[in-house]
Design a protein around this motif. Structure first.
Motif, PDB file in Angstrom:
ATOM      1  N   ASN A   6       0.807  -1.209   0.000  1.00  0.00           N
ATOM      2  CA  ASN A   6       0.000   0.000   0.000  1.00  0.00           C
ATOM      3  C   ASN A   6       0.850   1.274   0.000  1.00  0.00           C
ATOM      4  O   ASN A   6       0.325   2.363   0.036  1.00  0.00           O
ATOM      5  CB  ASN A   6      -0.922  -0.005   1.219  1.00  0.00           C
ATOM      6  CG  ASN A   6      -2.043   0.989   1.082  1.00  0.00           C
ATOM      7  OD1 ASN A   6      -2.453   1.332  -0.017  1.00  0.00           O
ATOM      8  ND2 ASN A   6      -2.529   1.474   2.199  1.00  0.00           N
ATOM      9  N   TRP A   8       3.547   4.242  -1.334  1.00  0.00           N
ATOM     10  CA  TRP A   8       3.746   5.013  -2.556  1.00  0.00           C
ATOM     11  C   TRP A   8       5.040   4.564  -3.220  1.00  0.00           C
ATOM     12  O   TRP A   8       6.065   4.457  -2.573  1.00  0.00           O
ATOM     13  CB  TRP A   8       3.827   6.507  -2.241  1.00  0.00           C
ATOM     14  CG  TRP A   8       2.529   7.083  -1.800  1.00  0.00           C
ATOM     15  CD1 TRP A   8       2.121   7.286  -0.521  1.00  0.00           C
ATOM     16  CD2 TRP A   8       1.471   7.537  -2.628  1.00  0.00           C
ATOM     17  NE1 TRP A   8       0.865   7.833  -0.505  1.00  0.00           N
ATOM     18  CE2 TRP A   8       0.437   8.002  -1.787  1.00  0.00           C
ATOM     19  CE3 TRP A   8       1.287   7.589  -4.009  1.00  0.00           C
ATOM     20  CZ2 TRP A   8      -0.751   8.521  -2.278  1.00  0.00           C
ATOM     21  CZ3 TRP A   8       0.096   8.109  -4.500  1.00  0.00           C
ATOM     22  CH2 TRP A   8      -0.905   8.564  -3.645  1.00  0.00           C
ATOM     23  N   PRO A  35      -2.013   6.674 -14.067  1.00  0.00           N
ATOM     24  CA  PRO A  35      -2.308   7.199 -12.731  1.00  0.00           C
ATOM     25  C   PRO A  35      -1.027   7.506 -11.967  1.00  0.00           C
ATOM     26  O   PRO A  35      -0.232   6.611 -11.677  1.00  0.00           O
ATOM     27  CB  PRO A  35      -3.096   6.071 -12.063  1.00  0.00           C
ATOM     28  CG  PRO A  35      -2.780   4.842 -12.832  1.00  0.00           C
ATOM     29  CD  PRO A  35      -2.422   5.282 -14.217  1.00  0.00           C
ATOM     30  N   HIS A  37       0.714  10.700  -9.127  1.00  0.00           N
ATOM     31  CA  HIS A  37       0.415  11.812  -8.234  1.00  0.00           C
ATOM     32  C   HIS A  37       1.675  12.641  -8.049  1.00  0.00           C
ATOM     33  O   HIS A  37       2.727  12.106  -7.710  1.00  0.00           O
ATOM     34  CB  HIS A  37      -0.080  11.283  -6.882  1.00  0.00           C
ATOM     35  CG  HIS A  37      -1.239  10.358  -7.030  1.00  0.00           C
ATOM     36  ND1 HIS A  37      -2.543  10.797  -7.055  1.00  0.00           N
ATOM     37  CD2 HIS A  37      -1.283   9.010  -7.199  1.00  0.00           C
ATOM     38  CE1 HIS A  37      -3.343   9.750  -7.219  1.00  0.00           C
ATOM     39  NE2 HIS A  37      -2.604   8.660  -7.309  1.00  0.00           N
ATOM     40  N   PHE A  45       3.420   6.848  -7.176  1.00  0.00           N
ATOM     41  CA  PHE A  45       2.477   5.924  -7.793  1.00  0.00           C
ATOM     42  C   PHE A  45       1.954   4.929  -6.768  1.00  0.00           C
ATOM     43  O   PHE A  45       2.699   4.483  -5.899  1.00  0.00           O
ATOM     44  CB  PHE A  45       3.181   5.126  -8.905  1.00  0.00           C
ATOM     45  CG  PHE A  45       3.874   5.996  -9.908  1.00  0.00           C
ATOM     46  CD1 PHE A  45       3.244   6.349 -11.086  1.00  0.00           C
ATOM     47  CD2 PHE A  45       5.155   6.471  -9.673  1.00  0.00           C
ATOM     48  CE1 PHE A  45       3.884   7.157 -12.016  1.00  0.00           C
ATOM     49  CE2 PHE A  45       5.806   7.275 -10.600  1.00  0.00           C
ATOM     50  CZ  PHE A  45       5.165   7.627 -11.766  1.00  0.00           C
ATOM     51  N   LYS A  46       0.689   4.566  -6.893  1.00  0.00           N
ATOM     52  CA  LYS A  46       0.121   3.470  -6.124  1.00  0.00           C
ATOM     53  C   LYS A  46       0.147   2.248  -7.036  1.00  0.00           C
ATOM     54  O   LYS A  46      -0.383   2.279  -8.155  1.00  0.00           O
ATOM     55  CB  LYS A  46      -1.321   3.767  -5.704  1.00  0.00           C
ATOM     56  CG  LYS A  46      -1.419   4.777  -4.594  1.00  0.00           C
ATOM     57  CD  LYS A  46      -0.950   4.170  -3.298  1.00  0.00           C
ATOM     58  CE  LYS A  46      -1.282   5.064  -2.134  1.00  0.00           C
ATOM     59  NZ  LYS A  46      -0.938   4.465  -0.860  1.00  0.00           N
ATOM     60  N   ASP A  48      -1.389  -0.613  -7.030  1.00  0.00           N
ATOM     61  CA  ASP A  48      -2.674  -1.173  -7.457  1.00  0.00           C
ATOM     62  C   ASP A  48      -3.332  -0.316  -8.536  1.00  0.00           C
ATOM     63  O   ASP A  48      -3.942  -0.846  -9.471  1.00  0.00           O
ATOM     64  CB  ASP A  48      -3.605  -1.401  -6.278  1.00  0.00           C
ATOM     65  CG  ASP A  48      -3.899  -0.154  -5.469  1.00  0.00           C
ATOM     66  OD1 ASP A  48      -3.132   0.825  -5.549  1.00  0.00           O
ATOM     67  OD2 ASP A  48      -4.911  -0.155  -4.743  1.00  0.00           O
ATOM     68  N   GLU A  49      -3.192   1.015  -8.462  1.00  0.00           N
ATOM     69  CA  GLU A  49      -3.751   1.896  -9.499  1.00  0.00           C
ATOM     70  C   GLU A  49      -3.053   1.667 -10.833  1.00  0.00           C
ATOM     71  O   GLU A  49      -3.705   1.600 -11.884  1.00  0.00           O
ATOM     72  CB  GLU A  49      -3.600   3.368  -9.106  1.00  0.00           C
ATOM     73  CG  GLU A  49      -4.466   3.804  -7.960  1.00  0.00           C
ATOM     74  CD  GLU A  49      -4.222   5.261  -7.581  1.00  0.00           C
ATOM     75  OE1 GLU A  49      -3.363   5.935  -8.201  1.00  0.00           O
ATOM     76  OE2 GLU A  49      -4.905   5.733  -6.656  1.00  0.00           O
ATOM     77  N   VAL A  50      -1.732   1.571 -10.794  1.00  0.00           N
ATOM     78  CA  VAL A  50      -0.954   1.364 -12.019  1.00  0.00           C
ATOM     79  C   VAL A  50      -1.271  -0.012 -12.614  1.00  0.00           C
ATOM     80  O   VAL A  50      -1.476  -0.141 -13.823  1.00  0.00           O
ATOM     81  CB  VAL A  50       0.557   1.525 -11.745  1.00  0.00           C
ATOM     82  CG1 VAL A  50       1.377   1.138 -12.967  1.00  0.00           C
ATOM     83  CG2 VAL A  50       0.859   2.963 -11.336  1.00  0.00           C
ATOM     84  N   GLU A  52      -4.021  -1.767 -12.342  1.00  0.00           N
ATOM     85  CA  GLU A  52      -5.360  -1.714 -12.944  1.00  0.00           C
ATOM     86  C   GLU A  52      -5.339  -0.974 -14.274  1.00  0.00           C
ATOM     87  O   GLU A  52      -5.993  -1.371 -15.234  1.00  0.00           O
ATOM     88  CB  GLU A  52      -6.365  -1.057 -11.985  1.00  0.00           C
ATOM     89  CG  GLU A  52      -6.798  -1.951 -10.861  1.00  0.00           C
ATOM     90  CD  GLU A  52      -7.449  -3.244 -11.343  1.00  0.00           C
ATOM     91  OE1 GLU A  52      -8.304  -3.193 -12.247  1.00  0.00           O
ATOM     92  OE2 GLU A  52      -7.079  -4.312 -10.811  1.00  0.00           O
ATOM     93  N   TRP A  53      -4.573   0.112 -14.349  1.00  0.00           N
ATOM     94  CA  TRP A  53      -4.445   0.890 -15.585  1.00  0.00           C
ATOM     95  C   TRP A  53      -3.834   0.030 -16.692  1.00  0.00           C
ATOM     96  O   TRP A  53      -4.308   0.037 -17.822  1.00  0.00           O
ATOM     97  CB  TRP A  53      -3.586   2.125 -15.294  1.00  0.00           C
ATOM     98  CG  TRP A  53      -3.292   2.987 -16.472  1.00  0.00           C
ATOM     99  CD1 TRP A  53      -4.132   3.895 -17.051  1.00  0.00           C
ATOM    100  CD2 TRP A  53      -2.063   3.037 -17.220  1.00  0.00           C
ATOM    101  NE1 TRP A  53      -3.483   4.506 -18.107  1.00  0.00           N
ATOM    102  CE2 TRP A  53      -2.226   3.995 -18.229  1.00  0.00           C
ATOM    103  CE3 TRP A  53      -0.855   2.365 -17.119  1.00  0.00           C
ATOM    104  CZ2 TRP A  53      -1.210   4.304 -19.130  1.00  0.00           C
ATOM    105  CZ3 TRP A  53       0.152   2.670 -18.015  1.00  0.00           C
ATOM    106  CH2 TRP A  53      -0.037   3.623 -19.005  1.00  0.00           C
TER     107      TRP A  53
END
Length: 72
Positions: A6, A8, A35, A37, A45-46, A48-50, A52-53
């Motif tokens: 979890n 960054w 994704p 920030h 970067f997170k 899980d976001e990357v 999923e992208w």
């Protein structure tokens, strides 16, 4: 979910995770809505976001559009 999953990720860590260069990640942020920030001067970067992208087509979807446009 553990703390390491979890956290960054830095640009260096996300490049290693994806197996791509820094230039590629910067291009994806700029042109492919990767994704990311901005924290001051740094991009974070997170994972899980990357992930999923990437699974959703991420940069590949845009590259296919550009390739089909070039063939016309």
């Amino acid at each position: 979910m553990t703390n390491t999953e979890n956290r960054w990720f830095s640009i260096h860590a996300i490049c290693e995770h994806l197996g791509v260069s820094r230039d590629t990640v910067y291009k994806w942020i700029d042109k492919h809505a990767m994704p990311a920030h901005r924290m001051g001067r740094l991009w974070k970067f997170k994972k899980d976001e990357v992930d999923e992208w990437v699974k959703a087509g991420g940069a590949a979807a845009e590259e296919k559009k550009q390739e089909s446009g070039d063939k016309k």
